[in-house]
Design a protein around this motif. Sequence first.
Motif, mmCIF file in Angstrom:
data_model
loop_
_atom_site.group_PDB
_atom_site.id
_atom_site.type_symbol
_atom_site.label_atom_id
_atom_site.label_comp_id
_atom_site.label_asym_id
_atom_site.label_seq_id
_atom_site.Cartn_x
_atom_site.Cartn_y
_atom_site.Cartn_z
ATOM 1 N N ASP A 4 0.871 -1.176 0.000
ATOM 2 C CA ASP A 4 0.000 0.000 0.000
ATOM 3 C C ASP A 4 0.915 1.234 0.000
ATOM 4 N N VAL A 5 0.860 2.004 -1.061
ATOM 5 C CA VAL A 5 1.698 3.207 -1.134
ATOM 6 C C VAL A 5 1.007 4.317 -0.346
ATOM 7 N N ILE A 6 1.537 4.592 0.835
ATOM 8 C CA ILE A 6 0.953 5.624 1.692
ATOM 9 C C ILE A 6 1.253 7.000 1.119
ATOM 10 N N GLY A 7 2.456 7.182 0.613
ATOM 11 C CA GLY A 7 2.823 8.470 0.034
ATOM 12 C C GLY A 7 3.993 8.331 -0.910
ATOM 13 N N SER A 8 4.071 9.274 -1.854
ATOM 14 C CA SER A 8 5.190 9.283 -2.801
ATOM 15 C C SER A 8 5.660 10.715 -3.029
ATOM 16 N N GLY A 9 5.354 11.593 -2.071
ATOM 17 C CA GLY A 9 5.641 13.009 -2.259
ATOM 18 C C GLY A 9 6.897 13.466 -1.536
ATOM 19 N N SER A 10 7.274 14.670 -1.848
ATOM 20 C CA SER A 10 8.458 15.275 -1.240
ATOM 21 C C SER A 10 8.138 15.771 0.172
ATOM 22 N N ALA A 11 9.162 16.284 0.829
ATOM 23 C CA ALA A 11 8.989 16.835 2.177
ATOM 24 C C ALA A 11 7.977 17.976 2.180
ATOM 25 N N PHE A 12 7.935 18.734 1.083
ATOM 26 C CA PHE A 12 7.122 19.956 1.070
ATOM 27 C C PHE A 12 5.998 19.893 0.044
ATOM 28 N N SER A 13 5.620 18.697 -0.349
ATOM 29 C CA SER A 13 4.552 18.560 -1.346
ATOM 30 C C SER A 13 3.246 19.157 -0.825
ATOM 31 N N LEU A 14 2.544 19.869 -1.687
ATOM 32 C CA LEU A 14 1.259 20.452 -1.304
ATOM 33 C C LEU A 14 0.126 19.450 -1.457
ATOM 34 N N THR A 15 0.360 18.405 -2.188
ATOM 35 C CA THR A 15 -0.752 17.513 -2.520
ATOM 36 C C THR A 15 -0.537 16.053 -2.115
ATOM 37 N N ARG A 16 0.697 15.619 -2.027
ATOM 38 C CA ARG A 16 0.924 14.193 -1.790
ATOM 39 C C ARG A 16 1.545 13.934 -0.425
ATOM 40 N N ASN A 17 1.239 12.775 0.124
ATOM 41 C CA ASN A 17 1.844 12.388 1.408
ATOM 42 C C ASN A 17 3.333 12.152 1.239
ATOM 43 N N THR A 18 4.048 12.339 2.314
ATOM 44 C CA THR A 18 5.482 12.037 2.304
ATOM 45 C C THR A 18 5.685 10.537 2.043
ATOM 46 N N GLN A 178 12.112 3.810 -6.109
ATOM 47 C CA GLN A 178 13.349 4.581 -6.103
ATOM 48 C C GLN A 178 13.033 6.072 -6.029
ATOM 49 N N GLU A 179 13.651 6.742 -5.066
ATOM 50 C CA GLU A 179 13.504 8.203 -4.968
ATOM 51 C C GLU A 179 14.131 8.871 -6.190
ATOM 52 N N CYS A 180 13.467 9.931 -6.650
ATOM 53 C CA CYS A 180 13.871 10.572 -7.894
ATOM 54 C C CYS A 180 13.517 12.050 -7.799
ATOM 55 N N ALA A 181 14.512 12.919 -7.789
ATOM 56 C CA ALA A 181 14.247 14.334 -7.496
ATOM 57 C C ALA A 181 13.784 15.119 -8.710
ATOM 58 N N VAL A 182 14.399 14.885 -9.832
ATOM 59 C CA VAL A 182 14.147 15.733 -11.007
ATOM 60 C C VAL A 182 14.215 14.901 -12.290
ATOM 61 N N SER A 183 13.750 15.506 -13.378
ATOM 62 C CA SER A 183 13.818 14.798 -14.661
ATOM 63 C C SER A 183 15.166 15.004 -15.345
ATOM 64 N N SER A 204 18.931 -1.544 -17.244
ATOM 65 C CA SER A 204 20.111 -2.384 -17.022
ATOM 66 C C SER A 204 19.802 -3.570 -16.117
ATOM 67 N N LEU A 205 18.848 -3.396 -15.205
ATOM 68 C CA LEU A 205 18.507 -4.484 -14.287
ATOM 69 C C LEU A 205 17.287 -5.283 -14.759
ATOM 70 N N SER A 206 16.698 -4.849 -15.877
ATOM 71 C CA SER A 206 15.471 -5.488 -16.396
ATOM 72 C C SER A 206 14.393 -5.578 -15.319
ATOM 73 N N LEU A 207 14.214 -4.489 -14.590
ATOM 74 C CA LEU A 207 13.210 -4.485 -13.523
ATOM 75 C C LEU A 207 11.810 -4.468 -14.141
ATOM 76 N N PRO A 208 10.930 -5.366 -13.707
ATOM 77 C CA PRO A 208 9.577 -5.363 -14.270
ATOM 78 C C PRO A 208 8.817 -4.081 -13.941
ATOM 79 N N VAL A 209 8.949 -3.582 -12.708
ATOM 80 C CA VAL A 209 8.273 -2.342 -12.321
ATOM 81 C C VAL A 209 9.199 -1.503 -11.451
ATOM 82 N N LEU A 210 9.444 -0.270 -11.883
ATOM 83 C CA LEU A 210 10.204 0.674 -11.065
ATOM 84 C C LEU A 210 9.290 1.864 -10.780
ATOM 85 N N ALA A 211 8.927 2.059 -9.526
ATOM 86 C CA ALA A 211 8.058 3.169 -9.143
ATOM 87 C C ALA A 211 8.948 4.312 -8.655
ATOM 88 N N LEU A 212 8.727 5.501 -9.170
ATOM 89 C CA LEU A 212 9.546 6.641 -8.781
ATOM 90 C C LEU A 212 8.785 7.499 -7.787
#
Length: 216
Positions: A4-18, A178-183, A204-212
């Motif tokens: 269960d993804v509780i949050g995927s947002g940054s420290a200061f996101s206005l819309t998403r949980n940390t 995987q945490e990802c700051a910018v494009s 390179s790792l042939s990962l089936p699903v990588l969530a950023l």
Amino acid sequence: MKIDVIGSGSAFSLTRNTSSILVTDKDDQRWLIDCGPTVPRALWQRALDVNDIDVLYFTHIHPDHCAGLPVLLNRWKSFGRRKPLIIYCQAQQRESLQQLVSLATWPVPHICFDIDWRDSQAQWQWQQWHLSTAATQHEMSNLSLRIEADGHVLFYSGDGRPTDASRALMQGCDLAFQECAVSMPLSKEASHGDVVNCLALQQSLSLPVLALSLLR
Ligand SMILES: [Zn+2]
């Protein structure tokens, strides 16, 4: 294994949980990975019982990954949790987390359930779960986590740019966060991931699903 993804947002996101996930195995044993400031309310919205979470794991102690701890424990105290709680963290970060626990109960110096503090190791076993950690490249020590349970493999980075060690931990995962700051590509010395680097990693790792989880 249920994620269960509780949050995927940054420290200061206005819309998403940390950033945080809740991992449940087939026997309903649950780990909460990281507990930033908006995570407790997100958990309450899920109507979990106060005894439903068995283990907390902290990747590191930047506030967006741990500042929800006193609030969560305060609720468990208020609603009479009895089940012992295990908290895994880095040995050198334990004392700061214990200060947050004391805030949850202050001025009373104890809480109504046992807390079993354990140091994160390179590898260990918990029940039927096999856990491994590896450092990412971050401003403070951050230990990414690999969970093998119920025949599945999950990777959760916490914060930080992938390292050889964390890449090795991702190998063979069914799902990786995987945490990802910018494009735009960041320098090799950066303490965060970027989309270009992450996509190359997935290939390179042939990962089936990588969530950023995006910091900004
Ligand atoms: Zn951080």
